[in-house]
Design a protein around this motif. Structure first.
Motif, PDB file in Angstrom:
ATOM      1  N   VAL A   8       0.866  -1.180   0.000  1.00 18.50           N
ATOM      2  CA  VAL A   8       0.000   0.000   0.000  1.00 18.50           C
ATOM      3  C   VAL A   8       0.901   1.228   0.000  1.00 18.50           C
ATOM      4  N   GLN A   9       0.509   2.238  -0.773  1.00 20.42           N
ATOM      5  CA  GLN A   9       1.305   3.471  -0.834  1.00 20.42           C
ATOM      6  C   GLN A   9       1.066   4.350   0.393  1.00 20.42           C
ATOM      7  N   PRO A  10       2.140   4.875   0.970  1.00 18.55           N
ATOM      8  CA  PRO A  10       1.976   5.817   2.081  1.00 18.55           C
ATOM      9  C   PRO A  10       1.740   7.220   1.545  1.00 18.55           C
ATOM     10  N   GLY A  17     -11.960   2.292   1.402  1.00 14.97           N
ATOM     11  CA  GLY A  17     -11.677   1.494   0.201  1.00 14.97           C
ATOM     12  C   GLY A  17     -10.406   0.672   0.377  1.00 14.97           C
ATOM     13  N   ASN A  18      -9.335   1.309   0.830  1.00 14.96           N
ATOM     14  CA  ASN A  18      -8.094   0.573   1.086  1.00 14.96           C
ATOM     15  C   ASN A  18      -8.317  -0.509   2.137  1.00 14.96           C
ATOM     16  N   TYR A  19      -9.125  -0.167   3.134  1.00 10.51           N
ATOM     17  CA  TYR A  19      -9.339  -1.115   4.228  1.00 10.51           C
ATOM     18  C   TYR A  19     -10.114  -2.341   3.743  1.00 10.51           C
ATOM     19  N   THR A 127       7.261   3.604 -15.393  1.00 14.52           N
ATOM     20  CA  THR A 127       7.797   2.247 -15.182  1.00 14.52           C
ATOM     21  C   THR A 127       7.348   1.645 -13.849  1.00 14.52           C
ATOM     22  N   TYR A 128       6.502   2.353 -13.155  1.00 16.88           N
ATOM     23  CA  TYR A 128       5.968   1.899 -11.876  1.00 16.88           C
ATOM     24  C   TYR A 128       5.518   0.430 -11.883  1.00 16.88           C
ATOM     25  N   PRO A 129       4.804  -0.051 -12.910  1.00 16.41           N
ATOM     26  CA  PRO A 129       4.368  -1.455 -12.863  1.00 16.41           C
ATOM     27  C   PRO A 129       5.539  -2.445 -12.822  1.00 16.41           C
ATOM     28  N   ALA A 134       8.458  -6.292  -9.377  1.00 15.34           N
ATOM     29  CA  ALA A 134       9.631  -6.664  -8.583  1.00 15.34           C
ATOM     30  C   ALA A 134       9.253  -6.866  -7.118  1.00 15.34           C
ATOM     31  N   ASP A 135       8.353  -6.007  -6.595  1.00 14.53           N
ATOM     32  CA  ASP A 135       7.904  -6.162  -5.206  1.00 14.53           C
ATOM     33  C   ASP A 135       7.395  -7.581  -4.976  1.00 14.53           C
ATOM     34  N   ILE A 136       6.593  -8.033  -5.894  1.00 16.36           N
ATOM     35  CA  ILE A 136       5.921  -9.331  -5.751  1.00 16.36           C
ATOM     36  C   ILE A 136       6.894 -10.477  -6.018  1.00 16.36           C
ATOM     37  N   VAL A 146      -5.507  -7.618  -3.641  1.00 21.34           N
ATOM     38  CA  VAL A 146      -5.608  -6.205  -4.055  1.00 21.34           C
ATOM     39  C   VAL A 146      -7.061  -5.868  -4.373  1.00 21.34           C
ATOM     40  N   GLY A 147      -7.334  -4.587  -4.516  1.00 22.14           N
ATOM     41  CA  GLY A 147      -8.620  -4.136  -5.032  1.00 22.14           C
ATOM     42  C   GLY A 147      -8.636  -4.242  -6.552  1.00 22.14           C
ATOM     43  N   GLU A 148      -9.814  -4.088  -7.090  1.00 18.25           N
ATOM     44  CA  GLU A 148     -10.060  -4.197  -8.530  1.00 18.25           C
ATOM     45  C   GLU A 148      -9.118  -3.314  -9.373  1.00 18.25           C
ATOM     46  N   ASP A 149      -8.807  -2.117  -8.853  1.00 16.42           N
ATOM     47  CA  ASP A 149      -8.024  -1.165  -9.659  1.00 16.42           C
ATOM     48  C   ASP A 149      -6.588  -1.628  -9.930  1.00 16.42           C
ATOM     49  N   GLN A 150      -6.117  -2.659  -9.222  1.00 15.97           N
ATOM     50  CA  GLN A 150      -4.742  -3.120  -9.431  1.00 15.97           C
ATOM     51  C   GLN A 150      -4.657  -4.314 -10.377  1.00 15.97           C
ATOM     52  N   LYS A 151      -5.796  -4.714 -10.920  1.00 11.85           N
ATOM     53  CA  LYS A 151      -5.848  -5.919 -11.735  1.00 11.85           C
ATOM     54  C   LYS A 151      -4.894  -5.851 -12.932  1.00 11.85           C
ATOM     55  N   ARG A 187     -14.186  -2.829  -5.034  1.00  8.56           N
ATOM     56  CA  ARG A 187     -14.174  -1.477  -5.588  1.00  8.56           C
ATOM     57  C   ARG A 187     -15.187  -0.633  -4.820  1.00  8.56           C
ATOM     58  N   VAL A 188     -14.722  -0.025  -3.741  1.00 12.26           N
ATOM     59  CA  VAL A 188     -15.581   0.834  -2.932  1.00 12.26           C
ATOM     60  C   VAL A 188     -15.678   2.183  -3.631  1.00 12.26           C
ATOM     61  N   MET A 189     -16.888   2.692  -3.774  1.00 15.14           N
ATOM     62  CA  MET A 189     -17.087   3.927  -4.530  1.00 15.14           C
ATOM     63  C   MET A 189     -17.192   5.134  -3.597  1.00 15.14           C
ATOM     64  N   LYS A 197     -14.435   5.931  -7.957  1.00 13.12           N
ATOM     65  CA  LYS A 197     -13.786   5.149  -6.908  1.00 13.12           C
ATOM     66  C   LYS A 197     -13.538   6.003  -5.669  1.00 13.12           C
ATOM     67  N   MET A 198     -13.737   5.444  -4.488  1.00 11.02           N
ATOM     68  CA  MET A 198     -13.348   6.154  -3.265  1.00 11.02           C
ATOM     69  C   MET A 198     -11.836   6.270  -3.246  1.00 11.02           C
ATOM     70  N   SER A 199     -11.343   7.489  -3.027  1.00 11.65           N
ATOM     71  CA  SER A 199      -9.902   7.701  -3.184  1.00 11.65           C
ATOM     72  C   SER A 199      -9.397   8.770  -2.222  1.00 11.65           C
TER      73      SER A 199
HETATM   74  P1  TYM Z   1      -2.811   1.853  -3.425  1.00 11.99           P
HETATM   75  O1  TYM Z   1      -1.870   2.322  -2.390  1.00 11.99           O
HETATM   76  O2  TYM Z   1      -3.407   2.848  -4.349  1.00 11.99           O
HETATM   77  O3  TYM Z   1      -4.001   1.068  -2.734  1.00 11.99           O
HETATM   78  C1  TYM Z   1      -3.765   0.044  -1.771  1.00 11.99           C
HETATM   79  C2  TYM Z   1      -4.779  -1.079  -1.931  1.00 11.99           C
HETATM   80  O4  TYM Z   1      -6.103  -0.571  -1.737  1.00 11.99           O
HETATM   81  C3  TYM Z   1      -6.921  -0.962  -2.838  1.00 11.99           C
HETATM   82  N1  TYM Z   1      -7.927   0.103  -3.056  1.00 11.99           N
HETATM   83  C4  TYM Z   1      -9.246  -0.127  -3.107  1.00 11.99           C
HETATM   84  N2  TYM Z   1      -9.975  -1.249  -2.971  1.00 11.99           N
HETATM   85  C5  TYM Z   1     -11.323  -1.136  -3.067  1.00 11.99           C
HETATM   86  N3  TYM Z   1     -11.961   0.046  -3.268  1.00 11.99           N
HETATM   87  C6  TYM Z   1     -11.268   1.200  -3.418  1.00 11.99           C
HETATM   88  N4  TYM Z   1     -11.899   2.359  -3.609  1.00 11.99           N
HETATM   89  C7  TYM Z   1      -9.840   1.140  -3.330  1.00 11.99           C
HETATM   90  N5  TYM Z   1      -8.851   2.078  -3.417  1.00 11.99           N
HETATM   91  C8  TYM Z   1      -7.693   1.417  -3.254  1.00 11.99           C
HETATM   92  C9  TYM Z   1      -5.960  -1.094  -4.010  1.00 11.99           C
HETATM   93  O5  TYM Z   1      -6.493  -1.907  -5.030  1.00 11.99           O
HETATM   94  C10 TYM Z   1      -4.756  -1.696  -3.331  1.00 11.99           C
HETATM   95  O6  TYM Z   1      -4.905  -3.113  -3.213  1.00 11.99           O
HETATM   96  N6  TYM Z   1       0.265  -0.153  -6.859  1.00 11.99           N
HETATM   97  C11 TYM Z   1      -0.384  -0.374  -5.583  1.00 11.99           C
HETATM   98  C12 TYM Z   1       0.581  -0.637  -4.445  1.00 11.99           C
HETATM   99  C13 TYM Z   1       1.564  -1.722  -4.707  1.00 11.99           C
HETATM  100  C14 TYM Z   1       1.320  -3.118  -4.691  1.00 11.99           C
HETATM  101  C15 TYM Z   1       2.571  -3.722  -4.952  1.00 11.99           C
HETATM  102  C16 TYM Z   1       0.182  -3.872  -4.480  1.00 11.99           C
HETATM  103  C17 TYM Z   1       2.887  -1.547  -4.994  1.00 11.99           C
HETATM  104  N7  TYM Z   1       3.499  -2.751  -5.127  1.00 11.99           N
HETATM  105  C18 TYM Z   1       2.687  -5.113  -5.010  1.00 11.99           C
HETATM  106  C19 TYM Z   1       0.313  -5.271  -4.546  1.00 11.99           C
HETATM  107  C20 TYM Z   1       1.558  -5.858  -4.806  1.00 11.99           C
HETATM  108  C21 TYM Z   1      -1.184   0.869  -5.213  1.00 11.99           C
HETATM  109  O7  TYM Z   1      -0.896   1.943  -5.663  1.00 11.99           O
HETATM  110  O8  TYM Z   1      -2.151   0.662  -4.267  1.00 11.99           O
END
Ligand code: TYM
Length: 336
Positions: A8-10, A17-19, A127-129, A134-136, A146-151, A187-189, A197-199
């Motif tokens: 998760v990004q700090p 949504g993250n939770y 190049t973030y992806p 590499a993280d994984i 992960v949430g839907e947005d990371q698919k 995908r919490v809105m 998306k909730m952000s």
């Molecule tokens: P990040 O930091 O944007 O979000 C962290 C996690 O929260 C999920 N998420 C949501 N899920 C449901 N509804 C929402 N509205 C919502 N908003 C965020 C994201 O899908 C994510 O699972 N690129 C990633 C971080 C990352 C990562 C990784 C994840 C970096 N390296 C390796 C998995 C494996 C990101 O920006 O998540």
């Protein structure tokens, strides 16, 4: 064995949504006795702007505190911040050379984050992806909640693993990581617009629930959440064209750990004047202690740093041999 990795990004504050989409599920996987590795991805958090030295450190500690307050146990799981384990960036370079420009050009999140003037975006954002892969793969992780947005990013990581294995005749050296995108809240809105998306970056604080919100704030945001004037439908199908109503039902289901169908069986047909207070009570019950626990933990930043350092040691012990083997496959001489 199954090995779970997620990050998760700090970037300031966890949302509901993250939770529900991620951290709550991290905890469930830890309970399942899988090997679980969770990362505060600080290197990812500088791709758009410099948060600044103090903010960066504070956001990293806050996120670590949030993980623990949500139930992550730093003894059973590995919990660390990304920049303390150099293997991530070392492997990312190799993956930059595995991934193709065409793959990166298809990433919708880059397009969203770069905006209209992509010329001004950092190369890091582009190049973030590869860093995420590499993280994984530094942990040869098999599952990634992960949430839907990371698919799409997960598919990128799978493509890298497959191409690397093929290019280096390395069979299944890198497992193809399986995304775990499950449950009612992938995908919490936004609470103000059921199509967004909730952000954390939404300008309106009323659009999201933050894990640091107190009980009154949580309840108020739910009471004020946008809805249509109709009562809840009797069945799940009736929610189809009603994104705001559906979002609240999904949130209820995820918090109560039941299916959306079960929520409808109990609350279907109710007006929002009845359903919203029920949801507000549930949310306060499930969430408000997290903020309290976070404040307690953040009162001792040295202890958080110690936990992150210990996690980083354990993470590096897994990732370094994987990096060594990767370099060996490439033919890089390692004589020191
Ligand atoms: P990040 O930091 O944007 O979000 C962290 C996690 O929260 C999920 N998420 C949501 N899920 C449901 N509804 C929402 N509205 C919502 N908003 C965020 C994201 O899908 C994510 O699972 N690129 C990633 C971080 C990352 C990562 C990784 C994840 C970096 N390296 C390796 C998995 C494996 C990101 O920006 O998540």
């Amino acid at each position: 064995t199954q090995r779970v990795f997620s990050g998760v990004q700090p970037t300031g504050g966890l949302t509901l949504g993250n939770y529900l989409g991620a951290v709550k599920r991290f905890v469930e996987l830890q309970e399942r006795d899988w090997e679980t590795i969770y990362c505060v991805v600080d290197l990812h958090a500088v791709t758009v702007t410099w948060p600044g030295r103090e903010k960066m450190a504070a956001a990293t500690r806050e996120l670590a505190a949030a993980f623990i307050a949500c139930g992550l146990d730093p003894k059973r799981s590995i919990l660390f911040n990304q920049s303390q384990v150099p293997a991530h960036t070392q492997l990312a370079w190799v993956f930059n050379c595995v991934a193709r420009l065409g793959w990166a050009n298809r990433m919708t999140q880059f397009k969203d984050k770069a905006g209209k003037n992509a010329e001004k975006a950092s190369i890091g954002l582009y190049t973030y992806p590869a860093l995420m892969a590499a993280d994984i793969l530094a942990y040869q992780a098999t599952h990634v909640p992960v949430g839907e947005d990371q698919k799409q990013h997960l598919e990128f990581a799978r493509d890298i693993a497959a191409k690397f294995n093929l290019d280096f005749d390395a069979l299944d050296f890198f497992p193809l990581p399986e995304p775990l995108i499950e449950g009612a809240a992938t995908r919490v809105m936004s609470l103000r617009d059921g199509t967004k998306k909730m952000s954390k970056s939404d300008p309106s604080d009323m659009s999201r629930i933050n894990l640091t919100d107190d009980a009154d704030t949580i309840a108020r945001k739910i009471r004020k959440a946008k809805t249509d004037p109709e009562p809840l439908p009797e069945t799940l199908e009736g929610l189809e064209e009603r994104p705001e109503a559906r979002n609240l039902v999904n949130i209820y289901a995820a918090l109560a750990e039941v299916t959306p169908g079960a929520v409808m069986a109990e609350h279907g047909g109710q007006p929002f004047s009845a359903f919203k207070p029920a949801l507000a009570d549930l949310a306060v019950e499930k969430l408000s202690h997290i903020g309290t626990k976070m404040s307690e933990l953040m009162a001792d930043p040295a202890e958080i740093d110690r936990i992150l350092g210990d996690g980083a040691d354990r993470a590096a012990a897994i990732a370094e041999p994987v990096l060594d083997k990767t370099y060996e496959l490439l033919g890089f001489i390692r004589s020191r």
